[in-house]
Motif scaffolding. Structure first.
Motif: not given
Length: 176
Positions: A41-51
């Motif tokens: 149910n995540g609403t914040l996504l580390a979408a690209a780049g480091t991490g």
């Protein structure tokens, strides 16, 4: 004759200036956003780049996308007013501690809000170390907020923040 014309022009300009000052509208509104970091149910996504996909490894160049809900109160069970969507980019090697997270976001209000169908757009560089407050610029809005500009502060609402859920109180100071 020339001094009479200058005097009349001065009076007209003063009246126009006074009318603008008197009719300026100010608005202060507050609400809460709920961010879930990770899980189904995540609403914040580390979408690209480091991490990418890993919040503990976020760093310079990380790109995050946001799809949080806006509520009337700090608890997740209060009335849902709309959505808070946008993105953030870590623009310095030091990340948030170094003041390097650039955001471009929109607050869209839905049927349960008196601002239904309206939105507010913000941008800014999150420059204070955690826990904030962070200040962003209000670029403008649509619907009810058309013609408004100003600024907003956001800070964690600590009594209801338990990882992976993070609650933020937003206070907007708008002027038309």
């Amino acid at each position: 004759m020339a001094s009479s014309l200058a005097y009349t022009l001065c009076i007209v300009l003063c009246i126009c200036s006074l009318q603008t000052a008197v009719t300026a509208k100010k608005l202060e509104i507050s609400f809460y956003t709920h961010e879930i970091r990770g899980g189904p149910n995540g609403t914040l996504l580390a979408a690209a780049g480091t991490g990418a996909g890993n919040f503990s490894a976020l760093g310079w160049g990380s790109f995050l996308t946001i799809d949080n809900i806006i509520t009337e109160g700090p608890n997740f069970t209060t009335t849902v007013l709309g959505k808070f969507t946008g993105f953030a980019v870590m623009t310095t090697k030091g990340g948030l501690l170094d003041g390097g997270i650039l955001v471009l976001d929109q607050f869209r209000f839905g049927p349960a809000s008196k601002y239904n169908g309206s939105s507010i757009s913000v941008t800014g560089n999150l420059a204070n170390p955690p826990p904030g407050p962070w200040e962003v610029i209000v670029l403008g809005g649509t619907g009810y907020f058309r013609g408004y500009t100003g600024y907003a502060f956001s800070e964690p609402y600590l009594p209801t923040t338990l990882a992976p859920r993070f609650v933020y109180k937003w206070t907007f100071y708008l002027k038309k």
